[in-house]
Every structure is written in C-alpha cells, then in structure tokens.
Scaffold this motif. Structure first.
Motif, PDB file in Angstrom:
ATOM      1  N   PHE A   1       0.362  -1.091   0.144  1.00  0.00           N
ATOM      2  CA  PHE A   1      -0.287   0.181   0.021  1.00  0.00           C
ATOM      3  C   PHE A   1       0.811   1.107  -0.031  1.00  0.00           C
ATOM      4  O   PHE A   1       0.462   1.952  -0.607  1.00  0.00           O
ATOM      5  N   VAL A   2       2.381   1.098   0.498  1.00  0.00           N
ATOM      6  CA  VAL A   2       2.687   2.473   0.703  1.00  0.00           C
ATOM      7  C   VAL A   2       3.570   2.366  -0.459  1.00  0.00           C
ATOM      8  O   VAL A   2       3.696   3.697  -0.933  1.00  0.00           O
ATOM      9  N   VAL A   3       3.141   1.756  -1.348  1.00  0.00           N
ATOM     10  CA  VAL A   3       3.793   1.917  -2.883  1.00  0.00           C
ATOM     11  C   VAL A   3       3.075   2.256  -3.424  1.00  0.00           C
ATOM     12  O   VAL A   3       3.505   3.273  -4.357  1.00  0.00           O
ATOM     13  N   ILE A   4       1.841   1.977  -3.831  1.00  0.00           N
ATOM     14  CA  ILE A   4       0.418   2.336  -4.471  1.00  0.00           C
ATOM     15  C   ILE A   4       0.698   3.770  -3.385  1.00  0.00           C
ATOM     16  O   ILE A   4       0.629   4.854  -4.490  1.00  0.00           O
ATOM     17  N   TRP A   5       0.800   4.371  -2.450  1.00  0.00           N
ATOM     18  CA  TRP A   5       0.563   5.732  -1.671  1.00  0.00           C
ATOM     19  C   TRP A   5       1.763   6.819  -2.216  1.00  0.00           C
ATOM     20  O   TRP A   5       1.638   7.718  -3.363  1.00  0.00           O
ATOM     21  N   LEU A   6       3.042   6.293  -2.845  1.00  0.00           N
ATOM     22  CA  LEU A   6       3.271   6.618  -3.332  1.00  0.00           C
ATOM     23  C   LEU A   6       3.685   6.841  -4.811  1.00  0.00           C
ATOM     24  O   LEU A   6       3.867   8.090  -5.214  1.00  0.00           O
ATOM     25  N   ARG A   7       3.106   5.963  -5.471  1.00  0.00           N
ATOM     26  CA  ARG A   7       3.103   6.943  -6.566  1.00  0.00           C
ATOM     27  C   ARG A   7       2.048   7.512  -7.039  1.00  0.00           C
ATOM     28  O   ARG A   7       2.216   8.393  -7.976  1.00  0.00           O
ATOM     29  N   VAL A   8       1.457   7.927  -6.540  1.00  0.00           N
ATOM     30  CA  VAL A   8       0.183   8.952  -6.550  1.00  0.00           C
ATOM     31  C   VAL A   8       0.519   9.900  -5.650  1.00  0.00           C
ATOM     32  O   VAL A   8      -0.033  10.882  -6.377  1.00  0.00           O
ATOM     33  N   SER A   9       1.605  10.174  -4.456  1.00  0.00           N
ATOM     34  CA  SER A   9       2.272  11.274  -3.587  1.00  0.00           C
ATOM     35  C   SER A   9       2.843  11.911  -4.837  1.00  0.00           C
ATOM     36  O   SER A   9       2.987  13.308  -4.733  1.00  0.00           O
ATOM     37  N   TYR A  10       3.918  11.595  -5.024  1.00  0.00           N
ATOM     38  CA  TYR A  10       4.568  12.754  -6.047  1.00  0.00           C
ATOM     39  C   TYR A  10       5.597  12.260  -7.220  1.00  0.00           C
ATOM     40  O   TYR A  10       4.637  11.181  -8.511  1.00  0.00           O
ATOM     41  N   PRO A  11       5.733  13.264  -8.025  1.00  0.00           N
ATOM     42  CA  PRO A  11       5.730  13.253  -8.938  1.00  0.00           C
ATOM     43  C   PRO A  11       6.609  12.623  -9.561  1.00  0.00           C
ATOM     44  O   PRO A  11       7.997  12.471  -8.410  1.00  0.00           O
ATOM     45  N   ARG A  12       6.804  12.401 -11.087  1.00  0.00           N
ATOM     46  CA  ARG A  12       8.402  11.748 -11.803  1.00  0.00           C
ATOM     47  C   ARG A  12       9.846  12.636 -11.610  1.00  0.00           C
ATOM     48  O   ARG A  12       9.371  13.608 -11.725  1.00  0.00           O
ATOM     49  N   LEU A  13      10.707  11.802 -11.358  1.00  0.00           N
ATOM     50  CA  LEU A  13      11.636  12.749 -11.068  1.00  0.00           C
ATOM     51  C   LEU A  13      12.051  12.806 -12.433  1.00  0.00           C
ATOM     52  O   LEU A  13      12.371  11.815 -13.266  1.00  0.00           O
ATOM     53  N   ARG A  14      13.050  13.660 -12.917  1.00  0.00           N
ATOM     54  CA  ARG A  14      13.982  14.159 -14.034  1.00  0.00           C
ATOM     55  C   ARG A  14      15.084  13.289 -13.878  1.00  0.00           C
ATOM     56  O   ARG A  14      15.446  12.916 -12.499  1.00  0.00           O
ATOM     57  N   GLU A  15      15.780  12.413 -14.694  1.00  0.00           N
ATOM     58  CA  GLU A  15      17.004  11.902 -15.685  1.00  0.00           C
ATOM     59  C   GLU A  15      18.169  12.689 -14.145  1.00  0.00           C
ATOM     60  O   GLU A  15      19.182  11.306 -13.228  1.00  0.00           O
TER      61      GLU A  15
END
Length: 321
Positions: free
Chosen positions: A278-292
C-alpha cells in the motif's frame, strides 16, 4: 524419495504458485481502488456494480481481446521472450522467501539472500530485451534508461541487504528472520529505507518511472507490446512489488515475528507485506516523476553513501556486540 516427500514437494509448489497468482492481482486491484479514492478517479468504481469489484476482470478481458502484434522489423524471438524473462524470475524468487516459522518456506537455501538478489536482477533484463528488440527508437530509449537506472540503484540495493546479512551472520533468509531483534527497527532503519527506495527504482515504479515516461517516450520499452504480452509486463510489475515488499518484511521488519507467531507467523508476514505494498501505491499517487539527473543524483549522492554508512555501522556493532 518416498511418496510423502513427493507430495510435500508438490504441495510447496502449489502454495508458491497460489501466492504468485493471487497476491500480485490483489495488489493490482488495491491500486485501482486506492488511486480512485486518492485522485477522485471514479472510473474503476463502476465495473461489476459494487465498488467496481470486477475492474481487474474487465482489464484481463480487454488484454485478452487485443490483437497480438509483432513489429515487422523486430527481432521476433527476443521480442516474444522478453515478457517471460521479466515475469518468471519473480516466481523463482518466491521459492526462497519464508512465510512463517517451522520450515514454512518452499526451499530453505543456505545462500538464500544471494540467490534472491541474483534472480531479481535477471528480471530487469526483460525490459532491456523488449527495448532492443522492438525496432523502435522510443523503445530503445526506454531500454537505455532502464540500464542506467539499474546500474545506479543495484549497488545501494545490494549494500543495504548485505548490512542485514552481516548483522544476522547468515545469508539464509529464515536464519535472518530468526536472528532479528526488535531493536533492529531503529538500528537498521537507514538500510531499510535505502533498500525499499532502490527496489522501487529497479521496478521502475513512480516516482522512478523515467524508463516508461509516457509524456516523453510513449511507454518506453513496452511501447510496441499489446494484448497478453503487455499484460505479462504489468503482472511482472505487480509481482515485483510483492517480492520487494516481502523481502523488506523478511530482512528489516522481522518477517513472521509477532503475537502468537508459532500459529500466526504467516499472517504477520503477509500483513506486513501488504502494508508495504500500500505504501508503494501511496508513493505513486503522491510524488511526481523525477528528472533523470535527479534520479541519478539520489542514487549516487544519496543512497550509496547512506548504504555504505549503514554497512560500516553494522560492522562496528557486530564486532562490539
């Protein structure tokens, strides 16, 4: 080998297959529902009527109905093998992960941690094979990003795991759980954070999904895939989440340790694993994609020094204590 031994082997194989087939789908269904609530995405709430219970079934039917296309210029053999190479290693890894005490593991390997880390690294090759074999520049870019990300995050991933093995004095996963003590939650916390973050990056999960950045390179290495082959890549992602969370549970959270662990040990292992999922799912929703550049900086300037510091601390404590 007696009939009893054969039946025991068959039972263990069936249990591993059951976990492999059920838990990734459960994580996928949970992600549908959690993201629907967190982002007010009401679509996944309608399929089947009650709370969208049939959304995952609808997705499966959709993938099964789609045409299976292989690009004319693709390397057909490698293109077709890539989904299996991405998925099967996670099935193999489950053989060595203990669910509970008293031998509740498909195969107790003396070098179980080494085996698990080696096999998990093979799974990433599926994305590299898909990117190279697709004869598509966007797929190739996705494969190259996957390679760069793997090289950056494999080192802290292994260093964090080595810290726990050093503390426990064994490479056996059941042995590590048996040696685990509650105070390790504080002592090994930096290593746990590094291990979990590096694992997410190797799975290419948001916010570490640069290899499949849809706004830049369509869908990376998986751009040319459709139908069931594309579904296998998605299943590999969810299976990877289960394996990563189970490993984090076994190495850093005490595995089956909990009240009435002799009877409910497997329940504690699964419960901790699903909470981390669930934490993995939460992180997907909460944070934008990092630049390279941000992604590489986090690995080399952030996680690697912390993992090395944790390893040094573990060495000192192991000698002193």
């Amino acid at each position: 080998m007696t009939i009893t031994d054969v039946l025991e082997v068959v039972l263990r194989i069936v249990l591993v297959l059951g976990v492999f087939l059920v838990l990734p789908l459960l994580v996928g269904q949970t992600e549908h529902k959690a993201m629907a609530h967190m982002q007010s995405r009401l679509g996944p709430m309608y399929a089947g009527g009650f709370h969208g219970w049939a959304q995952l079934v609808a997705d499966g039917v959709k993938f099964a109905q789609k045409e299976d296309i292989v690009p004319a210029a693709a390397d057909r053999t490698v293109f077709k093998l890539a989904p299996a190479v991405a998925l099967i290693p996670y099935l193999v890894v489950l053989v060595a992960i203990p669910l509970g005490p008293n031998g509740l593991v498909a195969q107790n390997l003396d070098a179980g941690l080494f085996f698990v880390l080696a096999v998990m690294a093979v799974g990433v090759l599926g994305a590299l094979m898909a990117g190279w074999a697709s004869a598509n520049k966007f797929s190739l870019l996705g494969g190259l990003r996957t390679a760069a990300q793997l090289m950056a995050y494999e080192l802290p991933f292994i260093l964090a795991a080595a810290s726990v093995a050093m503390a426990a004095g064994t490479l056996s996963l059941p042995g590590i759980v048996e040696a685990w003590q509650p105070w390790w939650l504080l002592w090994q916390l930096p290593g746990a954070v590094v291990f979990f973050i590096a694992g997410l990056a190797e799975l290419q999960r948001p916010p570490f999904d640069m290899p499949v950045a849809d706004s830049e390179i369509i869908f990376g290495a998986f751009t040319e895939y459709s139908g069931l082959r594309f579904a296998l890549f998605l299943l590999a992602e969810y299976a990877g989440i289960v394996v990563l969370c189970a490993l984090t549970t076994v190495l850093f959270l005490g595995g089956w340790h909990g009240p009435f662990e002799d009877w409910l040990g497997w329940v504690w292992t699964l419960l901790k694993t699903m909470i981390l999922a669930f934490v993995v799912i939460w992180l997907r929703v909460s944070y934008p994609r990092l630049r390279e550049d941000q992604l590489q900086r986090l690995a080399w300037q952030g996680l690697v020094p912390v993992a090395l510091g944790q390893l040094a601390l573990t060495g000192v404590v192991a000698v002193v204590v």
